[in-house]
Design an enzyme around this catalytic site. Structure first.
Site, PDB file in Angstrom:
ATOM      1  N   GLY A  36       3.229   6.241  -3.744  1.00 24.11           N
ATOM      2  CA  GLY A  36       2.538   6.058  -5.028  1.00 24.11           C
ATOM      3  C   GLY A  36       3.313   5.084  -5.908  1.00 24.11           C
ATOM      4  CG  HIS A  37       7.170   6.169  -7.492  1.00 28.57           C
ATOM      5  ND1 HIS A  37       7.553   7.294  -6.807  1.00 28.57           N
ATOM      6  CD2 HIS A  37       7.086   6.532  -8.799  1.00 28.57           C
ATOM      7  CE1 HIS A  37       7.718   8.302  -7.647  1.00 28.57           C
ATOM      8  NE2 HIS A  37       7.430   7.865  -8.866  1.00 28.57           N
ATOM      9  CD  GLN A 148      -6.494   7.569 -13.666  1.00 26.71           C
ATOM     10  OE1 GLN A 148      -6.247   6.603 -14.369  1.00 26.71           O
ATOM     11  NE2 GLN A 148      -7.047   8.670 -14.148  1.00 26.71           N
ATOM     12  CE  LYS A 149       1.276  12.535  -9.151  1.00 29.92           C
ATOM     13  NZ  LYS A 149       1.719  13.655 -10.010  1.00 29.92           N
ATOM     14  CB  VAL A 176      -0.880   6.624  -3.319  1.00 35.78           C
ATOM     15  CG1 VAL A 176      -0.638   6.532  -1.812  1.00 35.78           C
ATOM     16  CG2 VAL A 176      -1.004   5.227  -3.924  1.00 35.78           C
TER      17      VAL A 176
END
Ligand code: PAF
Length: 283
Positions: A36-37, A148-149, A176
């Protein structure tokens, strides 16, 4: 990649990049990096000339009973991952560098900080906006990338950026997910194998809402009730909230026809996980 721990040195590097006509893309993180990062770092690499990533486990955004002390710290692996993504600078300050003993100034987005996660994590968003404002001042980015998480964080940082006239464009990147739907999070590392399986109920509850919405169900209360039924399939998981809100004001909506943010937070054992889904407008 240069690892910089001094705020003054970081600002000097950013100023010299700007003087050379280069744009700066900034990815603030607390480390324990995952895909995700890295998706944020790649987006920054695509959009800006110089990529700066910060790793700072920010004590100001953890409550007294939360996981600040045990939050995963993995500088060696993280910096290898950032090298592999061609990041230019890693800003890695100490707590003393970010919060000198006499620091006494806070940045708060008043109303939004009380909503969603702000209800069960008092003071959390004040810590986030304070550190993000400081990081913006230190790194002086042209673009800043957020996942967006953390949908409430996105709304709050966007509002702060406007309210305080930061000359930074906020870029929001999609969530993700693991192959089974679980949203990637540094806190997934806390889960046992059994909890890891149970945790997929969060994304399943969102998928249920998405499919009902696609079938034409627009009533938020009905959608929330259906999602709660899915969450109840894992009775050991303690639901914190399941809400359908406006993605900008974070206020509940009763009808999703104009689009909505569907957000869930739950405790899997002692680990608090969040996930969400953006429903498009159907008008
Ligand atoms: O999303 C995070 O990891 C943190 O809240 C942030 C934006 C790095 C601020 O500490």
């Amino acid at each position: 990649m240069r690892i910089v721990s001094s705020a003054a040195e970081m600002t000097a590097l950013s100023k010299s990049a700007h003087r050379a006509g280069k744009s700066i893309g900034f990815v603030p993180t607390m480390g324990a990096l995952h895909q995700g990062h890295l998706s944020l770092v790649r987006a920054a690499r695509d959009q800006a000339d110089v990529v700066v990533v910060s790793i700072f486990v920010n004590p100001a955004q953890f409550g007294p009973t939360e996981d600040f002390a045990k939050y995963p710290r993995s500088l060696k692996t993280d910096s290898a991952m950032l090298e592999a993504e061609n990041s230019d600078h890693l800003f890695y300050p100490s707590v003393e560098e970010m919060y000198p003993k006499d620091a006494d100034t806070w940045v708060t987005v008043e109303a939004l900080s009380q909503k969603l996660d702000g209800q069960s994590r008092p003071g959390h968003f004040r810590g986030v906006t304070t550190v993000v404002a400081k990081l913006f001042n230190i790194v002086q980015p042209d673009f800043a990338f957020f996942g967006q998480k953390d949908a409430a964080q996105v709304a709050i940082v966007t509002k702060m950026t406007r309210d305080l006239n930061f000359d930074v464009q906020i870029v929001v990147c999609p969530i993700v997910r693991e192959a089974d739907g679980l949203a990637m999070s540094s806190r997934n590392a806390y889960l046992s194998a059994a909890q890891r399986r149970q945790a997929t109920v969060l994304s399943r509850s969102l998928t249920r809402v998405q499919s009902l919405a696609k079938q034409g169900e627009h009533d938020a209360a009905t959608l929330i009730a259906a999602a709660r039924q899915v969450m109840a399939e894992e009775p050991s998981i303690k639901l914190d909230y399941f809400e359908i809100v406006s993605p900008t004001t974070l206020d509940p909506v009763s009808d999703i026809s104009n689009g909505a943010l569907v957000a869930v937070a739950a405790y899997v054992g002692t680990t608090r996980l969040i996930d969400n889904l953006l429903l498009p407008t159907s008008r």
